[in-house]
Design a protein around this motif. Structure first.
Motif, mmCIF file in Angstrom:
data_model
loop_
_atom_site.group_PDB
_atom_site.id
_atom_site.type_symbol
_atom_site.label_atom_id
_atom_site.label_comp_id
_atom_site.label_asym_id
_atom_site.label_seq_id
_atom_site.Cartn_x
_atom_site.Cartn_y
_atom_site.Cartn_z
ATOM 1 N N ARG A 157 -28.985 -15.259 85.289
ATOM 2 C CA ARG A 157 -28.874 -15.671 83.887
ATOM 3 C C ARG A 157 -27.532 -16.333 83.616
ATOM 4 N N MET A 158 -26.471 -15.743 84.121
ATOM 5 C CA MET A 158 -25.154 -16.318 83.898
ATOM 6 C C MET A 158 -24.962 -17.575 84.727
ATOM 7 N N GLU A 188 -36.566 -15.483 85.109
ATOM 8 C CA GLU A 188 -35.348 -16.191 84.724
ATOM 9 C C GLU A 188 -35.529 -17.698 84.819
ATOM 10 N N ASN A 189 -36.352 -18.150 85.741
ATOM 11 C CA ASN A 189 -36.652 -19.579 85.806
ATOM 12 C C ASN A 189 -37.414 -20.038 84.560
ATOM 13 N N ASP A 190 -38.306 -19.193 84.071
ATOM 14 C CA ASP A 190 -39.028 -19.522 82.833
ATOM 15 C C ASP A 190 -38.062 -19.615 81.649
ATOM 16 N N SER A 191 -37.136 -18.670 81.577
ATOM 17 C CA SER A 191 -36.140 -18.715 80.503
ATOM 18 C C SER A 191 -35.267 -19.958 80.624
ATOM 19 N N LEU A 196 -33.746 -25.561 78.965
ATOM 20 C CA LEU A 196 -33.712 -27.002 79.203
ATOM 21 C C LEU A 196 -34.530 -27.760 78.163
ATOM 22 N N SER A 197 -35.631 -27.180 77.748
ATOM 23 C CA SER A 197 -36.440 -27.832 76.718
ATOM 24 C C SER A 197 -35.655 -27.970 75.422
ATOM 25 N N ALA A 447 -34.390 -19.284 74.168
ATOM 26 C CA ALA A 447 -34.621 -19.263 75.612
ATOM 27 C C ALA A 447 -34.802 -17.850 76.141
ATOM 28 N N TYR A 448 -34.008 -16.908 75.627
ATOM 29 C CA TYR A 448 -34.021 -15.536 76.139
ATOM 30 C C TYR A 448 -34.661 -14.630 75.094
#
Length: 451
Positions: A157-158, A188-191, A196-197, A447-448
């Motif tokens: 995440r960081m 975490e890739n989904d977040s 990015l979106s 995102a999170y």
């Protein structure tokens, strides 16, 4: 019809007539269901026969004294009742199990089927995410046996939030295959994709470190996989690296150091046997390499930026805070190394040889310490004569230092001042410290999901 009757039977006649017991029982049952008129006719008869007396005696005994047959009949009725109850209970449970409640408890939900990831390279490893282009830097992050899902989650995440993943690929080396780690990386890739979106929407944020600066070749990971689609990228305007993972057995299938140890080779030592083959394979694809421990370190900024003007033989090593006050002796931090590809490869090969020599010279091989071997190597100028070694004067700050700086200044300033920190032995709540920074922005809150 009446169920009652009268009979006069002598006591010594109760057990008489043994030869006609069966007939007596049958007549006794019939006698119970005689009508009242038939009973009166019998009373008007001048005398009773012996068979009638025997029948009356049997009926009398049937109602007064429980016989063996009645006991058997009672047990049979109880057995039938129990069987009927069991059948009814089974049918009831089966019926209830077919109903699906509207809200199932979380703990009763079956575990999701583990995701199947395509191979990262030459039939090995797992490709968790393919980057948009070829990168100049590779972050090799190893997880020791005691690393947890929570530590892996915050490391990723960081790292994503720091922006370093916009210019580098991330490669994990795990001690074994764990589906739980796969799930953490996928989540975490989904977040990161949601982040990015948000960045890609120019109405929300017009500048970002993920904007693609130049065109380059395709990522080397997952080239031979048919499951990779070019349309998986979030947007062509953004740039981010690949995320891949390997088991230590894939990079060191023969367990090279096992012959020098009595039983188990710890991951902190075995990782050095993985680097020669791994870094040799990608030596032409990357300019810069970072070696980092997932459990002990967190990347908050771009530490690779200090290598832009360095030679390929450069290796930068940080130090740990001294436990003794006013101590001039610096302890090299083996959990964080960065430099040019050639310099890091030479350091890794030399470290592997140092481990073998140290184990063979030490009487108790299992007591060989990786930090001890690493510090001996760093202080040996002859072995590293071809490496441009730079020992940073600043020690790697721990989490308590970051917390103190966050109290006196903004979180973004604190994170930019410390591009890398150690978790250390602090009892601080990591969740509170980083969520305070991550959840401070509206984009991060989207995102999170745990903000």
């Amino acid at each position: 019809m009446t169920m009652g009757f009268t009979s006069k039977i002598k006591p010594n006649q109760i057990n008489s007539g043994s030869s006609s017991d069966n007939n007596s029982w049958a007549m006794g049952f019939l006698f119970v269901f005689f009508s009242e008129e038939e009973e009166n006719e019998e009373k008007r008869k001048p005398s009773l026969s012996l068979s009638n007396l025997s029948s009356s005696s049997s009926v009398y005994s049937f109602f007064r004294y429980p016989s063996k047959s009645s006991h058997i009949l009672s047990r049979a009725q109880s057995t039938v009742s129990i069987c009927a109850m069991l059948i009814f209970t089974t049918l009831l449970l089966f019926t209830l199990s077919t109903f699906e409640p509207s809200a199932k408890p979380t703990m009763l939900k079956p575990r999701a089927k583990p995701a199947v990831f395509p191979h990262a390279l030459q039939g090995m490893g797992a490709l968790y995410r393919r980057g948009t282009r070829a990168m100049d830097a590779l972050i090799v992050a190893h997880a020791v046996e005691s690393a947890t899902e929570f530590e892996l989650m915050y490391f990723l995440r960081m790292l994503h939030r720091s922006g370093v993943s916009s210019k580098s690929d991330v490669l994990f080396v795990f001690p074994r295959k764990l589906s739980s780690f796969d799930k953490v990386i996928a989540d975490e890739n989904d977040s990161f994709s949601r982040l990015l979106s948000c960045y890609g929407d120019k109405k929300k944020n017009s500048t970002t470190q993920f904007v693609k600066e130049r065109e380059s070749g395709q990522a080397i990971w997952g080239r031979s996989s048919n499951k990779i689609k070019e349309g998986e990228n979030v947007t062509d305007e953004l740039s981010y690296g690949s995320v891949v993972g390997f088991d230590v057995g894939e990079l060191d299938p023969e367990n090279s150091l096992l012959g020098f140890f009595s039983d188990h080779v710890p991951m902190v030592l075995r990782r050095w046997a993985c680097y020669p083959m791994l870094l040799g394979r990608v030596r032409r694809n990357y300019k810069h390499i970072m070696l980092v421990d997932v459990k002990e370190h967190l990347l908050l900024g771009d530490s690779l930026s200090q290598l832009r003007t360095r030679t390929p033989q450069t290796v930068i090593i940080t130090t740990l805070p001294s436990k003794k006050r006013n101590s001039e002796k610096k302890i090299a931090n083996s959990g964080f190394v960065l430099g040019g590809t050639r310099g890091v490869r030479q350091l890794a090969n030399a470290m592997l040889g140092e481990i073998v020599r140290g184990v063979m010279q030490h009487k108790k091989r299992n007591l060989v310490s990786e930090p001890m071997m690493f510090n001996q190597l760093v202080n040996n100028e002859y072995i590293l004569k071809n490496v441009d070694l730079i020992v940073s004067g600043d020690s790697t700050h721990d989490l308590s230092s970051l917390t103190s700086l966050m109290k006196s200044s903004s979180s973004s300033f604190a994170f930019s001042k410390f591009p890398i920190i150690r978790r250390g032995n602090s009892n601080l709540d990591v969740t509170y410290v980083f969520n305070k920074y991550l959840c401070s922005s509206p984009l991060d809150s989207i995102a999170y999901t745990d903000c």
